[in-house]
Design a protein around this motif. Structure first.
Motif, mmCIF file in Angstrom:
data_model
loop_
_atom_site.group_PDB
_atom_site.id
_atom_site.type_symbol
_atom_site.label_atom_id
_atom_site.label_comp_id
_atom_site.label_asym_id
_atom_site.label_seq_id
_atom_site.Cartn_x
_atom_site.Cartn_y
_atom_site.Cartn_z
ATOM 1 N N GLU A 134 0.824 -1.209 0.000
ATOM 2 C CA GLU A 134 0.000 0.000 0.000
ATOM 3 C C GLU A 134 0.862 1.265 0.000
ATOM 4 O O GLU A 134 0.526 2.251 -0.662
ATOM 5 C CB GLU A 134 -0.946 0.007 1.208
ATOM 6 C CG GLU A 134 -2.026 -1.054 1.158
ATOM 7 C CD GLU A 134 -2.986 -0.875 -0.009
ATOM 8 O OE1 GLU A 134 -3.239 0.281 -0.410
ATOM 9 O OE2 GLU A 134 -3.465 -1.899 -0.518
ATOM 10 N N GLU A 135 1.982 1.227 0.724
ATOM 11 C CA GLU A 135 2.883 2.373 0.750
ATOM 12 C C GLU A 135 3.458 2.641 -0.645
ATOM 13 O O GLU A 135 3.489 3.789 -1.106
ATOM 14 C CB GLU A 135 4.017 2.122 1.739
ATOM 15 C CG GLU A 135 5.017 3.241 1.823
ATOM 16 C CD GLU A 135 6.175 2.935 2.756
ATOM 17 O OE1 GLU A 135 7.155 3.704 2.721
ATOM 18 O OE2 GLU A 135 6.118 1.946 3.504
ATOM 19 N N CYS A 136 3.888 1.585 -1.319
ATOM 20 C CA CYS A 136 4.457 1.747 -2.665
ATOM 21 C C CYS A 136 3.393 2.176 -3.672
ATOM 22 O O CYS A 136 3.683 2.939 -4.596
ATOM 23 C CB CYS A 136 5.133 0.458 -3.115
ATOM 24 S SG CYS A 136 6.651 0.115 -2.210
ATOM 25 N N SER A 148 0.904 4.121 -2.991
ATOM 26 C CA SER A 148 0.674 5.553 -2.782
ATOM 27 C C SER A 148 1.768 6.381 -3.457
ATOM 28 O O SER A 148 1.489 7.451 -3.989
ATOM 29 C CB SER A 148 0.599 5.873 -1.294
ATOM 30 O OG SER A 148 1.852 5.702 -0.679
ATOM 31 N N TYR A 149 3.015 5.908 -3.463
ATOM 32 C CA TYR A 149 4.088 6.618 -4.153
ATOM 33 C C TYR A 149 3.921 6.529 -5.666
ATOM 34 O O TYR A 149 4.290 7.442 -6.387
ATOM 35 C CB TYR A 149 5.455 6.060 -3.761
ATOM 36 C CG TYR A 149 5.823 6.332 -2.328
ATOM 37 C CD1 TYR A 149 5.705 7.608 -1.784
ATOM 38 C CD2 TYR A 149 6.295 5.317 -1.512
ATOM 39 C CE1 TYR A 149 6.042 7.853 -0.463
ATOM 40 C CE2 TYR A 149 6.640 5.563 -0.200
ATOM 41 C CZ TYR A 149 6.509 6.829 0.320
ATOM 42 O OH TYR A 149 6.846 7.072 1.618
ATOM 43 N N LYS A 202 1.096 6.522 -7.242
ATOM 44 C CA LYS A 202 0.042 7.461 -7.641
ATOM 45 C C LYS A 202 0.534 8.899 -7.687
ATOM 46 O O LYS A 202 -0.029 9.732 -8.381
ATOM 47 C CB LYS A 202 -1.149 7.339 -6.690
ATOM 48 C CG LYS A 202 -1.866 6.018 -6.818
ATOM 49 C CD LYS A 202 -2.973 5.878 -5.807
ATOM 50 C CE LYS A 202 -3.605 4.504 -5.910
ATOM 51 N NZ LYS A 202 -4.599 4.290 -4.863
ATOM 52 N N THR A 221 6.921 12.468 -6.162
ATOM 53 C CA THR A 221 7.483 12.333 -4.824
ATOM 54 C C THR A 221 8.935 11.877 -4.922
ATOM 55 O O THR A 221 9.214 10.801 -5.428
ATOM 56 C CB THR A 221 6.684 11.312 -3.996
ATOM 57 O OG1 THR A 221 5.321 11.681 -3.997
ATOM 58 C CG2 THR A 221 7.192 11.225 -2.590
#
Length: 85
Positions: A40-42, A44-45, A47, A51
């Motif tokens: 999930e963290e990856c 979000s990056y 999307k 960043t």
């Protein structure tokens, strides 16, 4: 009559996080304690491609520590695999 293959070892499953990076031919295959959280963290990056954050993770697999830039992620996947313990 043949007997089925029997083993003294237990067959278990584990989930790995596969991270595809821009410019790398082979993906990173990471084994962590909580693969869904890293996935999930990856995502979000992925999307937010602008960043520019350095991601450092300690893993439990053959790669013990890994670092990569968040804006270099081109894809993320979860893989379930079986192994003998």
């Amino acid at each position: 009559m043949t007997q089925p293959f029997q083993t003294q070892q237990q067959i278990k499953t584990r989930i790995s996080v596969i991270i595809f990076l821009k410019g790398n031919a082979a993906p990173l295959v990471l084994y962590v304690d909580n693969p869904n959280e890293l996935y999930e963290e990856c995502l979000s990056y992925l999307k937010l491609p602008t960043t520019t954050k350095l991601i450092e993770k300690e893993t439990t697999g053959p790669i013990k520590k890994v670092a990569f830039m968040a804006n270099q992620i081109s894809g993320v996947a979860l893989q379930e695999e079986q192994y003998l313990q």
